[in-house]
Design a protein around this motif. Structure first.
Motif, PDB file in Angstrom:
ATOM      1  N   ASP A 117       0.763  -1.253   0.000  1.00 12.11           N
ATOM      2  CA  ASP A 117       0.000   0.000   0.000  1.00 12.11           C
ATOM      3  C   ASP A 117       0.799   1.313   0.000  1.00 12.11           C
ATOM      4  O   ASP A 117       0.810   2.074  -0.961  1.00 12.11           O
ATOM      5  CB  ASP A 117      -1.028  -0.005   1.151  1.00 12.11           C
ATOM      6  CG  ASP A 117      -0.448  -0.410   2.506  1.00 12.11           C
ATOM      7  OD1 ASP A 117       0.775  -0.617   2.615  1.00 12.11           O
ATOM      8  OD2 ASP A 117      -1.226  -0.524   3.478  1.00 12.11           O
ATOM      9  N   SER A 118       1.487   1.574   1.094  1.00 10.19           N
ATOM     10  CA  SER A 118       2.028   2.937   1.250  1.00 10.19           C
ATOM     11  C   SER A 118       3.295   3.196   0.422  1.00 10.19           C
ATOM     12  O   SER A 118       3.783   4.324   0.386  1.00 10.19           O
ATOM     13  CB  SER A 118       2.237   3.277   2.720  1.00 10.19           C
ATOM     14  OG  SER A 118       2.855   2.204   3.366  1.00 10.19           O
TER      15      SER A 118
ATOM     16  N   LEU B 148      -7.347  -1.944   3.386  1.00 13.82           N
ATOM     17  CA  LEU B 148      -6.159  -1.083   3.313  1.00 13.82           C
ATOM     18  C   LEU B 148      -6.045  -0.347   1.978  1.00 13.82           C
ATOM     19  O   LEU B 148      -5.508   0.760   1.913  1.00 13.82           O
ATOM     20  CB  LEU B 148      -4.890  -1.921   3.533  1.00 13.82           C
ATOM     21  CG  LEU B 148      -4.626  -2.425   4.948  1.00 13.82           C
ATOM     22  CD1 LEU B 148      -3.509  -3.459   4.939  1.00 13.82           C
ATOM     23  CD2 LEU B 148      -4.265  -1.264   5.873  1.00 13.82           C
TER      24      LEU B 148
ATOM     25  N   GLU C  57      -8.660   3.932   6.499  1.00 12.27           N
ATOM     26  CA  GLU C  57      -8.411   4.270   5.075  1.00 12.27           C
ATOM     27  C   GLU C  57      -9.621   4.881   4.361  1.00 12.27           C
ATOM     28  O   GLU C  57      -9.474   5.829   3.582  1.00 12.27           O
ATOM     29  CB  GLU C  57      -7.905   3.044   4.310  1.00 12.27           C
ATOM     30  CG  GLU C  57      -6.491   2.604   4.693  1.00 12.27           C
ATOM     31  CD  GLU C  57      -6.417   1.880   6.033  1.00 12.27           C
ATOM     32  OE1 GLU C  57      -7.473   1.411   6.521  1.00 12.27           O
ATOM     33  OE2 GLU C  57      -5.310   1.789   6.603  1.00 12.27           O
TER      34      GLU C  57
ATOM     35  N   GLU D  24       0.273   7.649   8.849  1.00 17.33           N
ATOM     36  CA  GLU D  24      -0.438   7.475  10.121  1.00 17.33           C
ATOM     37  C   GLU D  24      -1.202   8.765  10.467  1.00 17.33           C
ATOM     38  O   GLU D  24      -1.558   9.008  11.617  1.00 17.33           O
ATOM     39  CB  GLU D  24       0.598   7.115  11.207  1.00 17.33           C
ATOM     40  CG  GLU D  24       0.037   6.666  12.543  1.00 17.33           C
ATOM     41  CD  GLU D  24      -0.552   5.259  12.577  1.00 17.33           C
ATOM     42  OE1 GLU D  24      -0.436   4.517  11.585  1.00 17.33           O
ATOM     43  OE2 GLU D  24      -1.146   4.904  13.612  1.00 17.33           O
TER      44      GLU D  24
HETATM   45  C1  DMJ Z   1      -1.796   2.460   9.793  1.00 15.28           C
HETATM   46  O1  DMJ Z   1      -0.825   2.126  10.677  1.00 15.28           O
HETATM   47  C2  DMJ Z   1      -1.226   3.121   8.580  1.00 15.28           C
HETATM   48  O2  DMJ Z   1      -2.231   3.815   7.925  1.00 15.28           O
HETATM   49  C3  DMJ Z   1      -0.574   2.154   7.648  1.00 15.28           C
HETATM   50  O3  DMJ Z   1      -0.102   2.743   6.473  1.00 15.28           O
HETATM   51  C4  DMJ Z   1      -1.531   1.070   7.268  1.00 15.28           C
HETATM   52  N1  DMJ Z   1      -2.172   0.486   8.390  1.00 15.28           N
HETATM   53  C5  DMJ Z   1      -2.624   1.261   9.495  1.00 15.28           C
HETATM   54  C6  DMJ Z   1      -4.070   1.613   9.514  1.00 15.28           C
HETATM   55  O4  DMJ Z   1      -4.924   0.718   8.961  1.00 15.28           O
END
Ligand code: DMJ
Length: 626
Positions: A359-360, A425, A525, A613
């Motif tokens: 994801d990120s 996510l 999300e 976050e």
């Molecule tokens: C958070 O810790 C962050 O957003 C992370 O990137 C993905 N998971 C969690 C929230 O779901």
């Protein structure tokens, strides 16, 4: 609002009318006639000019401007000149015709005509003030449960009424919640959390054992850095909040980051190890040796900002090596496998997805570029751009029978079969796509300034379609809360699993939920994307959807004695509670809901970038701190 619009329309038509008359006078035969005109004709002409001048200079402003709207106007950018007095109206009257309208896709033309933007509408209405207040109350309830039963632990177990250390013991909820309390103006919470940081965190950073590099960076380092900014740290000690002096937050951030840096420096490649032993100042790879792709590429906003604040470039240099290295690795239309080896520096396995472990990576490509536009790291924008093309090409499909767009996975790479599985996510993506399209300004402003390419508009449209899907993942269940993972039925592939239980949902036959995926961890999300989409499109439906989700959290996850709890199964009523309140419920979910219902001038998206976050950092306008 209709009055204001009508007034604007009649001003516009009067201008056109006068322009036509004046053009006729100077271009037609009348010009010649005028040379030898009689006194009578000359007086008529004078009368027209006089009338025209009066209309232009004395048309009253029919809409009042609230404080919030004034602030909005102050933030208007180049090309958005405000016409405030008669003289400038006259100047505008003689000016050459306006530029051509922005480039629009055929779809867009229809949509623009439908939507009427009302200036300032965003920030008014007591309904939203009340709803924002409800979110603040929910935050206080969550905090009181944590404070009373788990202060200093990472997380609250709201049913057992005790704490647990699932993240290495740095008091993660305290730090994750701190800037939300600042944004909400909850002084007492800021004071309690702030003094805990001052009193206990330095010792914890020195003495605790193993922590995960990624989790500690995004939650603790990120939380400390935004607390430093929001408490006035960058204004030279001009403290704006209760709690310790802002420098305390920065000192803790630095001390923590110095230890986290060992994950980078111990690795034989640019890819850091996944874990750090704080007390030994050492690092080690995860069992199995691999790091998650998203984890190693989701550290840079935090380390860059720390370098900016301290003037010490080492944090930025180490963390940016990861992205510079990833730029050189082979990809599948910009998409990458979800594992990477710190030993070889190569991606590992074939699985491609935008859910867990992927994801990120995509989120930070665009956000790090946005944060550092002065640094001209264009390769990041190019990687993002290519990846989004890859998403559209390889991962986006439509469900049957009702056509929800969703983002699936390639568990065996591009040559293997497509899986119609979407983690909750993935719902970060609509927000990221919208941000990438307008760079944080409203769609209306971006269009006015002719800033959107066809691709930006396409990405924005995809963002709107996907956030609807994310919202429907909530609506199809009996509780109105999304499962951790959903499967979408597609032509020739129904993965199996039951429906979400809400038979009146239009999409009950499009979405299936497997038994093992029915839990809800209070994740942010979807509300994150609703917040970004609302800020960018100004479409009130996103606020309404956010409110429905908030009400479902209130109804099914609230624990009377304090706190909120994750759920085992969102498809049954009443759902069984899991006895855990994740730190991101306070750090992200409630923060984004609060901002969604609030004034758009609070943490504007063209001035701040949120880490993954939800900790906001100011966008750096210069390469070095001045
Ligand atoms: C958070 O810790 C962050 O957003 C992370 O990137 C993905 N998971 C969690 C929230 O779901």
């Amino acid at each position: 609002m209709i009055l204001a619009r009508n007034a604007r329309l009649s001003k516009v038509s009067m201008c056109c009318f006068l322009q036509v008359i004046s053009q006729t006078l100077v271009t037609s035969n009348m010009k010649r006639d005028c040379a030898k005109c009689s006194m009578g004709k000359f007086l008529v002409l004078l009368l027209f000019c006089g009338l025209g001048y009066l209309m232009l200079t004395h048309t009253s402003t029919t809409h009042s401007v609230s404080g919030g709207q004034e602030k909005d106007s102050n933030r208007l950018k180049d090309g958005d000149e405000l016409i405030t007095d008669g003289t400038s109206r006259l100047r505008r009257f003689w000016r050459k015709p306006p530029r051509l309208p922005p480039r629009l896709s055929p779809d867009e033309i229809g949509n623009v005509n439908k939507s009427v933007h009302v200036p300032g509408k965003l920030n008014t209405g007591s309904k939203w003030i009340d709803r924002q207040h409800s979110v603040k109350k929910a935050f206080s309830h969550a905090w009181s449960g944590y404070k009373n039963h788990a202060m200093g632990f990472d997380e609250l177990m709201p049913l057992s009424q005790r704490g647990m250390d699932g993240l290495g013991g740095l008091g993660a909820t305290v730090v994750d919640a701190l800037d939300t309390a600042m944004i909400m103006g909850l002084d007492e919470v800021v004071s309690e959390a702030g003094s805990w940081v001052e009193t206990h965190l330095p010792e914890r950073i020195n003495q605790k054992g193993q922590v995960n590099l990624f989790e500690t960076t995004i939650r603790i380092l990120g939380g400390l850095l935004s607390a430093y900014h929001l408490s006035g740290g960058e204004q030279g000690g001009n403290q704006t909040h209760k709690g310790p002096k802002p420098i305390i937050y920065l000192e803790n951030a630095r001390s923590l980051a110095d230890r986290l840096l060992t994950a980078f420096t111990s690795s034989p490649t640019a890819i850091p190890f996944s874990d750090v032993i704080l007390r030994d100042q050492s690092a080690q790879p995860a069992p199995g040796g691999l790091s998650s792709t998203s984890e190693v590429s989701t550290l840079q906003l935090e380390f860059n900002y720390l370098s900016f604040l301290t003037g010490d470039s080492k944090y930025s240099l180490e963390s940016m090596k990861v992205l510079e290295h990833m730029k050189t690795l082979p990809k599948v239309k910009g998409l990458v496998p979800i594992y990477i080896s710190p030993h070889s520096g190569e991606f590992s396995g074939d699985t491609i997805r935008l859910g867990s472990r992927g994801d990120s990576y995509y989120e930070y490509l665009i956000k790090v570029w946005l944060q550092n536009r002065a640094s001209n790291w264009t390769y990041l924008y190019e990687m993002y751009d290519e990846a989004m093309k890859g998403v559209k090409h390889l991962l986006v499909q439509k469900s049957i029978p009702n056509g929800l767009l969703f983002v699936g996975e390639l568990p065996y790479g591009p040559k293997g079969s497509f899986s119609p599985k979407m983690d909750h996510l993935v719902c970060f993506l609509p927000g990221t796509l919208a941000l990438g399209a307008t760079k944080g300004i409203t769609k209306e402003e971006a269009m006015k300034r002719n800033l959107l390419t066809f691709e930006d508009l396409e990405n924005l449209k995809l963002a709107e379609d996907l956030v609807k899907t994310c919202f429907e993942m909530y609506s199809v269940t009996s509780t109105g809360l999304a499962p951790e993972i959903a499967y979408f039925n597609i032509e020739g592939n129904s993965e199996g699993g039951l429906d979400g239980g809400n038979k009146s949902s239009e999409y009950v036959n499009d979405i299936s939920i497997k038994h093992a995926d029915r839990h809800n961890l209070l994740r942010p999300e979807t509300v994150e994307s609703l917040f970004v989409l609302y800020r960018i499109t100004e479409d009130p439906k996103y606020r309404e959807w956010g409110w429905e989700i908030f009400e479902a959290f209130e109804k099914y996850t609230k624990v009377d004695s304090g706190g909120y709890s994750s759920l085992d199964d969102v498809t049954v009523i009443p759902p069984h509670k899991r006895d855990k309140m994740e730190t991101f419920f306070l750090g992200e979910t409630l923060k984004y809901l609060y901002l969604l219902f609030g004034d758009s001038n609070l943490i504007p998206l063209d001035e701040f970038v949120f880490n993954t976050e939800a900790h906001p950092f100011p966008i750096q306008r210069t390469t070095k701190r001045e």
